[in-house]
Design a protein around this motif. Sequence first.
Motif, PDB file in Angstrom:
ATOM      1  N   ALA A  35       0.948  -1.148   0.037  1.00  0.00           N
ATOM      2  CA  ALA A  35       0.090  -0.015  -0.002  1.00  0.00           C
ATOM      3  C   ALA A  35       0.721   1.378   0.060  1.00  0.00           C
ATOM      4  O   ALA A  35       0.465   2.261  -0.537  1.00  0.00           O
ATOM      5  N   GLU A  36       1.988   1.070   0.646  1.00  0.00           N
ATOM      6  CA  GLU A  36       2.993   2.188   0.849  1.00  0.00           C
ATOM      7  C   GLU A  36       3.440   2.660  -0.619  1.00  0.00           C
ATOM      8  O   GLU A  36       3.627   3.870  -1.114  1.00  0.00           O
ATOM      9  N   VAL A  37       3.671   1.668  -1.450  1.00  0.00           N
ATOM     10  CA  VAL A  37       4.378   1.785  -2.858  1.00  0.00           C
ATOM     11  C   VAL A  37       3.404   1.851  -3.880  1.00  0.00           C
ATOM     12  O   VAL A  37       3.717   2.611  -5.026  1.00  0.00           O
ATOM     13  N   ALA A  38       2.185   1.786  -3.530  1.00  0.00           N
ATOM     14  CA  ALA A  38       0.944   1.553  -4.807  1.00  0.00           C
ATOM     15  C   ALA A  38       1.106   3.233  -5.309  1.00  0.00           C
ATOM     16  O   ALA A  38       0.835   3.104  -6.517  1.00  0.00           O
ATOM     17  N   PRO A  39       1.179   4.409  -4.508  1.00  0.00           N
ATOM     18  CA  PRO A  39       0.917   5.619  -5.127  1.00  0.00           C
ATOM     19  C   PRO A  39       1.949   5.652  -6.398  1.00  0.00           C
ATOM     20  O   PRO A  39       1.899   6.678  -7.539  1.00  0.00           O
ATOM     21  N   PHE A  40       3.160   5.180  -6.296  1.00  0.00           N
ATOM     22  CA  PHE A  40       4.256   5.198  -7.487  1.00  0.00           C
ATOM     23  C   PHE A  40       4.654   3.737  -8.124  1.00  0.00           C
ATOM     24  O   PHE A  40       5.604   3.836  -8.677  1.00  0.00           O
ATOM     25  N   ALA A  41       3.787   3.116  -8.105  1.00  0.00           N
ATOM     26  CA  ALA A  41       4.031   1.539  -8.675  1.00  0.00           C
ATOM     27  C   ALA A  41       4.099   1.767  -9.950  1.00  0.00           C
ATOM     28  O   ALA A  41       5.074   1.040 -10.644  1.00  0.00           O
ATOM     29  N   ALA A  42       3.244   2.487 -10.703  1.00  0.00           N
ATOM     30  CA  ALA A  42       3.600   2.290 -12.165  1.00  0.00           C
ATOM     31  C   ALA A  42       4.753   3.139 -12.580  1.00  0.00           C
ATOM     32  O   ALA A  42       5.420   2.552 -13.420  1.00  0.00           O
ATOM     33  N   GLU A  43       5.480   4.075 -11.856  1.00  0.00           N
ATOM     34  CA  GLU A  43       6.755   4.668 -12.107  1.00  0.00           C
ATOM     35  C   GLU A  43       7.773   3.533 -12.051  1.00  0.00           C
ATOM     36  O   GLU A  43       8.832   3.415 -12.529  1.00  0.00           O
ATOM     37  N   ALA A  44       7.450   2.978 -10.637  1.00  0.00           N
ATOM     38  CA  ALA A  44       8.559   1.871 -10.179  1.00  0.00           C
ATOM     39  C   ALA A  44       8.654   0.845 -11.269  1.00  0.00           C
ATOM     40  O   ALA A  44       9.759   0.308 -11.629  1.00  0.00           O
ATOM     41  N   ASP A  45       7.592   0.322 -12.040  1.00  0.00           N
ATOM     42  CA  ASP A  45       7.495  -0.816 -12.720  1.00  0.00           C
ATOM     43  C   ASP A  45       7.947  -0.474 -14.294  1.00  0.00           C
ATOM     44  O   ASP A  45       8.173  -1.320 -14.978  1.00  0.00           O
ATOM     45  N   ASP A  46       8.149   0.758 -14.441  1.00  0.00           N
ATOM     46  CA  ASP A  46       8.713   1.310 -15.596  1.00  0.00           C
ATOM     47  C   ASP A  46      10.331   1.348 -15.509  1.00  0.00           C
ATOM     48  O   ASP A  46      11.155   1.626 -16.506  1.00  0.00           O
ATOM     49  N   ALA A  47      10.993   1.126 -14.248  1.00  0.00           N
ATOM     50  CA  ALA A  47      12.259   1.338 -14.119  1.00  0.00           C
ATOM     51  C   ALA A  47      13.037   0.051 -14.520  1.00  0.00           C
ATOM     52  O   ALA A  47      12.908  -0.930 -14.386  1.00  0.00           O
ATOM     53  N   THR A  48      14.437   0.543 -15.211  1.00  0.00           N
ATOM     54  CA  THR A  48      15.168  -0.448 -15.377  1.00  0.00           C
ATOM     55  C   THR A  48      16.622  -0.476 -14.502  1.00  0.00           C
ATOM     56  O   THR A  48      17.587  -1.221 -14.795  1.00  0.00           O
ATOM     57  N   GLU A  49      16.431   0.395 -13.557  1.00  0.00           N
ATOM     58  CA  GLU A  49      17.324   0.632 -12.384  1.00  0.00           C
ATOM     59  C   GLU A  49      16.587   0.475 -10.988  1.00  0.00           C
ATOM     60  O   GLU A  49      15.214   0.802 -11.214  1.00  0.00           O
ATOM     61  N   VAL A  50      17.412   0.646 -10.170  1.00  0.00           N
ATOM     62  CA  VAL A  50      16.589   0.560  -8.684  1.00  0.00           C
ATOM     63  C   VAL A  50      15.671   1.712  -8.620  1.00  0.00           C
ATOM     64  O   VAL A  50      16.462   2.906  -8.795  1.00  0.00           O
ATOM     65  N   HIS A  51      14.692   1.534  -8.329  1.00  0.00           N
ATOM     66  CA  HIS A  51      13.514   2.681  -8.010  1.00  0.00           C
ATOM     67  C   HIS A  51      13.733   3.097  -6.574  1.00  0.00           C
ATOM     68  O   HIS A  51      13.569   2.099  -5.806  1.00  0.00           O
ATOM     69  N   VAL A  52      14.336   4.177  -6.294  1.00  0.00           N
ATOM     70  CA  VAL A  52      14.859   4.681  -4.988  1.00  0.00           C
ATOM     71  C   VAL A  52      13.792   4.716  -3.935  1.00  0.00           C
ATOM     72  O   VAL A  52      13.824   3.963  -2.946  1.00  0.00           O
ATOM     73  N   PRO A  53      12.514   5.239  -4.250  1.00  0.00           N
ATOM     74  CA  PRO A  53      11.496   5.373  -3.207  1.00  0.00           C
ATOM     75  C   PRO A  53      10.909   3.844  -2.763  1.00  0.00           C
ATOM     76  O   PRO A  53      10.592   3.670  -1.644  1.00  0.00           O
ATOM     77  N   THR A  54      10.857   2.915  -3.899  1.00  0.00           N
ATOM     78  CA  THR A  54      10.429   1.426  -3.558  1.00  0.00           C
ATOM     79  C   THR A  54      11.745   1.018  -2.990  1.00  0.00           C
ATOM     80  O   THR A  54      11.079   0.148  -2.040  1.00  0.00           O
ATOM     81  N   ALA A  55      12.902   0.836  -3.224  1.00  0.00           N
ATOM     82  CA  ALA A  55      13.733   0.130  -2.278  1.00  0.00           C
ATOM     83  C   ALA A  55      13.920   0.723  -0.735  1.00  0.00           C
ATOM     84  O   ALA A  55      13.923   0.070   0.138  1.00  0.00           O
ATOM     85  N   GLU A  56      13.833   2.165  -0.571  1.00  0.00           N
ATOM     86  CA  GLU A  56      13.724   2.680   0.736  1.00  0.00           C
ATOM     87  C   GLU A  56      12.275   2.377   1.390  1.00  0.00           C
ATOM     88  O   GLU A  56      12.472   1.845   2.463  1.00  0.00           O
ATOM     89  N   ALA A  57      11.092   1.796   0.715  1.00  0.00           N
ATOM     90  CA  ALA A  57      10.150   1.589   1.313  1.00  0.00           C
ATOM     91  C   ALA A  57      10.410  -0.081   1.745  1.00  0.00           C
ATOM     92  O   ALA A  57       9.929  -0.456   2.975  1.00  0.00           O
TER      93      ALA A  57
END
Length: 380
Positions: free
Chosen positions: A24-46
């Motif tokens: 649920a914490e990642v959900a607001p930026f999930a689409a951006e994370a799923d387009d990433a080809t390197e570590v998505h920092v907000p997702t990794a921090e969560a």
Amino acid sequence: MTETLFALDAAHERIREAARTLAAEVAPFAAEADDATEVHVPTAEALRRSGLAAYVVPREFGGHDDTLDPLALAIIREQLMAVSAHLDSLFGMQGVGSYALSVGGSDELRREWLPKVARAEAIPSIALTEPEVGSDLRGITTTIAQDGDVLRISGRKAFITNAGAADFACVLGKEGDGYSMALVPTDSPGLRVTSGPELIAPHIIGELHFDDVVVPAVNRLGEPGKAFALMLQTLAVFRVSVAGSAVGLAQAALDEAVRHATSREQFGKPLMALGSVSQNLALSWAEIEAARALTYRAAALAASDPLAHIAETSMAKVIATETSARVVDRAVQAMGRFGLIRGSVIERLYRNARPVRIYEGSTEVLLDSLARQLAKRTTS
């Protein structure tokens, strides 16, 4: 989310709730994370803040349990994949990339790396496949050779998840007539990382080039020439967690389709009242529950002896991933033109459903293996 028919004990229910909270914490930026080809920092921090990475290492080195719990891993990945494939991959690879170290590494090596893995401060990877070698890992050409108190590694690994982001790689190579594994820090001299191909579902992927890379002999994982069993054990533990991911993906697709079918009207009635739509979605629900039950059972069996139950974990992976493909396809069909919109939730799920049928054992390879095991059981 549609309520599951499968009841968990209190401990695993708490694990599921913790995973849901992270998702649920990642959900607001999930689409951006799923387009990433390197570590998505907000997702990794969560992920780091959640503490869930501690489930992939033994308690002795900062983990939650004395040994890894495959059921906990499957439950966590089920919740994470329902929201973000990138989040699921980051979590899953903390375990897949470090398991050979947990099981086959020296105490010195485990003390150095595993606490960082448990805190999601170090990113691991596992380097198995090569440009010309995928499922048939006995055909690898990368070599590991002992030279006094060091190991020398030469060769090339391809389609390696986390290649450009990892702090270390557990590398499978030929050694004499057998196969060995070694932990190689990615800042080792002679190791070069190049980007991999662009995939239909974006992924952190690349190639590792080993030009006479030298690491201390203490970096050996398992016994010389006998690491193939260690690699198979890794797959036996984490293959069933991929089944968990597939169940979560299928559930998310069904939920999305049901929301659409109950709110949109055609021919003067909700789509859900049309027999073909409602029946396909009901069938999807039944198949998801069957896949979930098989996955949880296989994961529970794998806790005691992963290699002894590799048939069950392989079955779970096949059934869950093939189910996810069917369910997502039905969901797109039920949503009609709204299922074709690029960037929508269902479109991301559709693309993410395809790779899980291939990695960590394609459906065809697993079925061939299961057929051989079935023949032995029938004739014994």
